[in-house]
Design a protein around this motif. Sequence first.
Motif, short mmCIF file in Angstrom:
data_model
loop_
_atom_site.label_atom_id
_atom_site.label_comp_id
_atom_site.label_asym_id
_atom_site.label_seq_id
_atom_site.Cartn_x
_atom_site.Cartn_y
_atom_site.Cartn_z
N ILE A 61 62.66 42.51 32.30
CA ILE A 61 63.87 42.11 31.60
C ILE A 61 64.32 40.76 32.15
O ILE A 61 64.54 40.61 33.36
N ALA A 71 61.95 42.26 27.59
CA ALA A 71 63.23 42.10 26.89
C ALA A 71 63.90 40.84 27.41
O ALA A 71 63.87 40.56 28.61
N TYR A 80 65.10 50.05 20.80
CA TYR A 80 64.40 50.17 22.09
C TYR A 80 63.28 51.20 22.03
O TYR A 80 62.23 51.03 22.65
N TRP A 115 60.35 49.46 20.42
CA TRP A 115 59.80 48.48 21.37
C TRP A 115 58.94 49.17 22.43
O TRP A 115 57.81 48.73 22.73
#
Length: 235
Positions: free
Chosen positions: A6, A51, A226, A229
């Motif tokens: 992330i 992300a 999410y 993903w």
Amino acid sequence: MSDILILTHIDYCPPGHLAKVLDEARLDFHTLRVDLGELDGVDLDRPKAVAIMGGPMSVNDPLPWLATEIAALQHFIRRDIPLIGHCLGGQLLAKALGAEVSRMPYTESGWQLLERVHGAVASPWLAHVPQAFPVFQWHGDTFGLPHGARPLLSSPWCDNQAFSWGEKIFAMQGHPEMTEALVRQWLGDWLHLLDESQPSQQSRTQMLDDLPEKIAALNQVAEGFYRHWLKLALV
């Protein structure tokens, strides 16, 4: 480093609800502050999913770390791994794919209604959402559509709210990751940047009205994004 990466750009734009989703799924993830140079030296061949979160800067600002991040995103794109971008993160993906990011004549803020664009009904990224639904917004830049991108969502104030590129890239202008605490923090620290007399900007009262219910609905929207993903990442 974890297989889930992330990328963040400032302390008040954290992963938010995304972190809760990953924690509840018992999935390890690694969060980096790109603006502090923490992307330097990272093994870009390791992550299976990335992300990219938001931030107050523009992708067009003359900041060396932005060039570093765009180059990293282009490496991830070549690797064909799942990428999901939130606000600045979506704009960074657009730029990494060769599109322009430009300043809007106004700021779009608050709970704005997004609608599917024509032809977006069959997208797996939108399989869990209705024709129209609200998402929290706070942005003054907008991305163009990269060559080959599929436009997915629009709002009255921003034609390009979301696009997919290939099967594994999803870029958004909005903030589905928001939590109640984050909304209250932003409105406490940054309200002076807004002008509620502008029709594209909601008032503080409007943003906070029925906030727990709005956040619960937003969480469901975010979780659908999410889940898809993560499914693509096979983690």
